[in-house]
Design an enzyme around this catalytic site. Structure first.
Site, mmCIF file in Angstrom:
data_model
loop_
_atom_site.group_PDB
_atom_site.id
_atom_site.type_symbol
_atom_site.label_atom_id
_atom_site.label_comp_id
_atom_site.label_asym_id
_atom_site.label_seq_id
_atom_site.Cartn_x
_atom_site.Cartn_y
_atom_site.Cartn_z
ATOM 1 N N GLU A 50 0.659 -1.555 0.104
ATOM 2 C CA GLU A 50 0.024 0.688 0.130
ATOM 3 C C GLU A 50 1.251 1.531 -0.216
ATOM 4 O O GLU A 50 0.356 2.027 0.869
ATOM 5 C CB GLU A 50 -0.760 0.076 1.353
ATOM 6 C CG GLU A 50 -1.787 -1.044 1.288
ATOM 7 C CD GLU A 50 -2.728 -1.617 0.344
ATOM 8 O OE1 GLU A 50 -3.021 -0.467 -0.552
ATOM 9 O OE2 GLU A 50 -2.986 -2.506 -0.205
ATOM 10 N N HIS A 178 -15.222 -3.589 -0.692
ATOM 11 C CA HIS A 178 -14.559 -2.507 0.269
ATOM 12 C C HIS A 178 -15.677 -2.168 1.461
ATOM 13 O O HIS A 178 -15.405 -0.261 0.980
ATOM 14 C CB HIS A 178 -14.690 -1.019 -0.773
ATOM 15 C CG HIS A 178 -12.917 -1.111 -0.934
ATOM 16 N ND1 HIS A 178 -11.488 -2.044 -1.426
ATOM 17 C CD2 HIS A 178 -12.023 0.019 -0.737
ATOM 18 C CE1 HIS A 178 -11.125 -1.251 -1.564
ATOM 19 N NE2 HIS A 178 -11.261 -0.135 -1.321
ATOM 20 N N ASP A 182 -10.405 3.017 4.854
ATOM 21 C CA ASP A 182 -9.245 2.992 3.767
ATOM 22 C C ASP A 182 -8.947 1.167 4.709
ATOM 23 O O ASP A 182 -9.458 0.878 5.734
ATOM 24 C CB ASP A 182 -8.595 4.020 4.505
ATOM 25 C CG ASP A 182 -7.254 4.312 4.079
ATOM 26 O OD1 ASP A 182 -6.347 3.778 2.988
ATOM 27 O OD2 ASP A 182 -5.653 4.412 5.253
ATOM 28 N N GLY A 183 -7.960 1.109 4.736
ATOM 29 C CA GLY A 183 -7.069 -0.197 5.273
ATOM 30 C C GLY A 183 -8.228 -1.354 4.399
ATOM 31 O O GLY A 183 -7.981 -2.336 5.333
ATOM 32 N N ASN A 184 -8.827 -1.156 3.526
ATOM 33 C CA ASN A 184 -9.483 -2.646 3.453
ATOM 34 C C ASN A 184 -8.643 -3.960 1.964
ATOM 35 O O ASN A 184 -8.484 -4.509 2.964
ATOM 36 C CB ASN A 184 -10.434 -1.990 2.163
ATOM 37 C CG ASN A 184 -11.783 -1.480 2.459
ATOM 38 O OD1 ASN A 184 -12.440 -1.304 3.228
ATOM 39 N ND2 ASN A 184 -11.499 0.439 1.927
ATOM 40 N N GLY A 185 -7.434 -3.266 1.810
ATOM 41 C CA GLY A 185 -6.421 -3.967 1.420
ATOM 42 C C GLY A 185 -6.134 -5.579 3.253
ATOM 43 O O GLY A 185 -5.623 -6.239 2.652
ATOM 44 N N ARG A 186 -4.775 -4.744 3.737
ATOM 45 C CA ARG A 186 -5.303 -4.560 5.088
ATOM 46 C C ARG A 186 -6.246 -6.192 5.486
ATOM 47 O O ARG A 186 -5.527 -7.158 5.757
ATOM 48 C CB ARG A 186 -4.253 -3.403 5.843
ATOM 49 C CG ARG A 186 -2.482 -3.259 5.321
ATOM 50 C CD ARG A 186 -2.318 -2.283 4.216
ATOM 51 N NE ARG A 186 -2.978 -1.456 4.674
ATOM 52 C CZ ARG A 186 -2.481 -0.561 4.509
ATOM 53 N NH1 ARG A 186 -0.809 -0.464 4.291
ATOM 54 N NH2 ARG A 186 -2.731 1.266 4.606
ATOM 55 N N ARG A 189 -5.979 -9.258 3.079
ATOM 56 C CA ARG A 189 -4.712 -10.284 3.737
ATOM 57 C C ARG A 189 -5.276 -10.698 4.439
ATOM 58 O O ARG A 189 -4.407 -11.422 4.985
ATOM 59 C CB ARG A 189 -4.048 -9.780 3.831
ATOM 60 C CG ARG A 189 -3.821 -8.994 1.971
ATOM 61 C CD ARG A 189 -1.942 -8.277 1.562
ATOM 62 N NE ARG A 189 -2.453 -7.289 2.180
ATOM 63 C CZ ARG A 189 -2.428 -6.034 1.289
ATOM 64 N NH1 ARG A 189 -3.069 -5.880 -0.092
ATOM 65 N NH2 ARG A 189 -2.081 -5.010 1.357
ATOM 66 N N TYR A 214 0.392 -9.020 -8.582
ATOM 67 C CA TYR A 214 -1.727 -9.302 -7.512
ATOM 68 C C TYR A 214 -2.289 -8.103 -7.577
ATOM 69 O O TYR A 214 -4.172 -9.084 -7.716
ATOM 70 C CB TYR A 214 -0.723 -8.402 -5.937
ATOM 71 C CG TYR A 214 -1.496 -8.437 -4.867
ATOM 72 C CD1 TYR A 214 -2.665 -9.487 -4.459
ATOM 73 C CD2 TYR A 214 -2.053 -7.210 -4.015
ATOM 74 C CE1 TYR A 214 -3.459 -8.893 -3.190
ATOM 75 C CE2 TYR A 214 -2.594 -6.436 -3.289
ATOM 76 C CZ TYR A 214 -3.423 -8.828 -2.477
ATOM 77 O OH TYR A 214 -3.949 -8.017 -1.796
#
Length: 323
Positions: A50, A178, A182-186, A189, A214
């Site tokens: 990110e 989503h 914010d922080g959706n990718g973290r 995972r 990815y």
């Protein structure tokens, strides 16, 4: 039910998982050191994807020593600390307990509270758009119902699907919603790795150098889920191979140097690496397994002599393939 994961990748992932399981019970000190190892590794790689500027060694200093890094943004420090807390939390969510919506909210709260306490652990109330993607995510009015459906899907399919496929699809479905500002990718995972832990796999790391692959695999999965599922399966395999190397070098259960538990040896790890990544050359394999080039060359010769692999192509740009 349609299977998205490649049978070949699934077989390899399950073989490696079974080898790790066969080494149990691990000493308590070893378990703790492995959890700490992946705490740093997952925090560093997930944040780096990110755009977080902390190096792996700086991430370790921030998390374990509680120090800030001169010249680094405070937000990057907060992301490291918050992710480490969220990582600790996924280890408390035992496989015998169904996943709850509050668990996901808590993951986000732990990660985001030092960055924006008011938005931490709360669904977003405004529309967001993903740069580089042609697909829309859930509108604010639908987030709560979509998340309830996601949690139900998670609990209904956790024991129906092969764990690597299930973990990848859980990541995919979550990130398509989503739900947070914010922080959706973290969080995605973390959910991926929660699914792996509950399925008796180790943590899977996605290094920042694979960010493009990815993102492209995730985008493609809107139409062809198998692309992303196989990408994640490859990362699961690579990380399990790294774990076996760590346990080998550490002499766990009597394993020393190139042998793990008297049965898993470097020949087999090399064979699996080539099987899943045809065309690898010796320097690449040495870097992947963090062994000396001379050691890798010796084992490649052993596999070649027994007709399990063969080198194809020119000396400078050729590589090894399964026979």
């Amino acid at each position: 039910m349609k299977q998205y994961i490649s049978s070949k990748l699934l077989h390899t992932a399950e073989q490696l998982r079974d080898r790790v399981i066969a080494m149990r019970p691990l000493p308590e000190e070893t378990l703790k050191s492995l959890r700490d190892y992946y705490r740093i590794g997952l925090t560093y790689t997930s944040n780096a994807i990110e755009g977080n500027s902390l190096t792996e060694s700086e991430t370790k200093v921030v998390i374990e020593d509680g120090l800030t890094i001169e010249g680094k943004p405070l937000r990057d420090v907060y992301e490291a600390v918050g992710h480490a807390h969220a990582y600790d939390y996924i280890h408390t969510l035992a496989a015998t307990k169904p996943l709850e919506e509050t668990d996901i909210l808590e993951l986000h709260r732990l990660f985001y509270e030092k960055i924006d306490n008011e938005k931490a652990g709360h669904y977003r109330t405004v529309p967001v758009f993903i740069s580089g993607s042609q697909y829309a995510v859930s509108p604010p009015a639908r987030i709560e119902s979509d998340m309830k459906k996601f949690v139900k899907w998670f609990n209904d399919n956790e024991h129906r699907l092969p764990t690597p496929e299930f973990a990848a699809l859980a990541h995919q479905k979550f990130v398509f919603i989503h739900p947070f500002i914010d922080g959706n990718g973290r969080v995605a995972r973390l959910i991926l790795n929660l699914a792996l832990i509950r399925g008796e796999y180790t943590i899977a790391l996605i290094p920042a150098l694979l960010r493009h692959e990815y993102v492209m695999a995730l985008e493609a999965s809107h139409k062809t889920p198998n692309v992303f599922v196989d990408f994640i399966a490859e990362r699961i395999i690579a990380t399990q191979m790294d774990l076996l190397r760590l346990l080998t070098d550490g002499g766990v259960n009597g394993g020393v140097n190139d042998t793990v538990n008297g049965g898993v040896n470097l020949d087999e790890l090399l064979f699996d690496a080539i099987k899943n990544n045809p065309g690898l050359n010796a320097p690449t394999i040495a870097e992947m397994l963090q062994k000396s080039l001379r050691t890798i060359q010796r084992h490649l010769k052993s596999l070649s002599d027994t007709k399990r692999i063969a080198f194809r192509g020119a000396p400078k740009n050729g590589g090894y393939y399964i026979i």
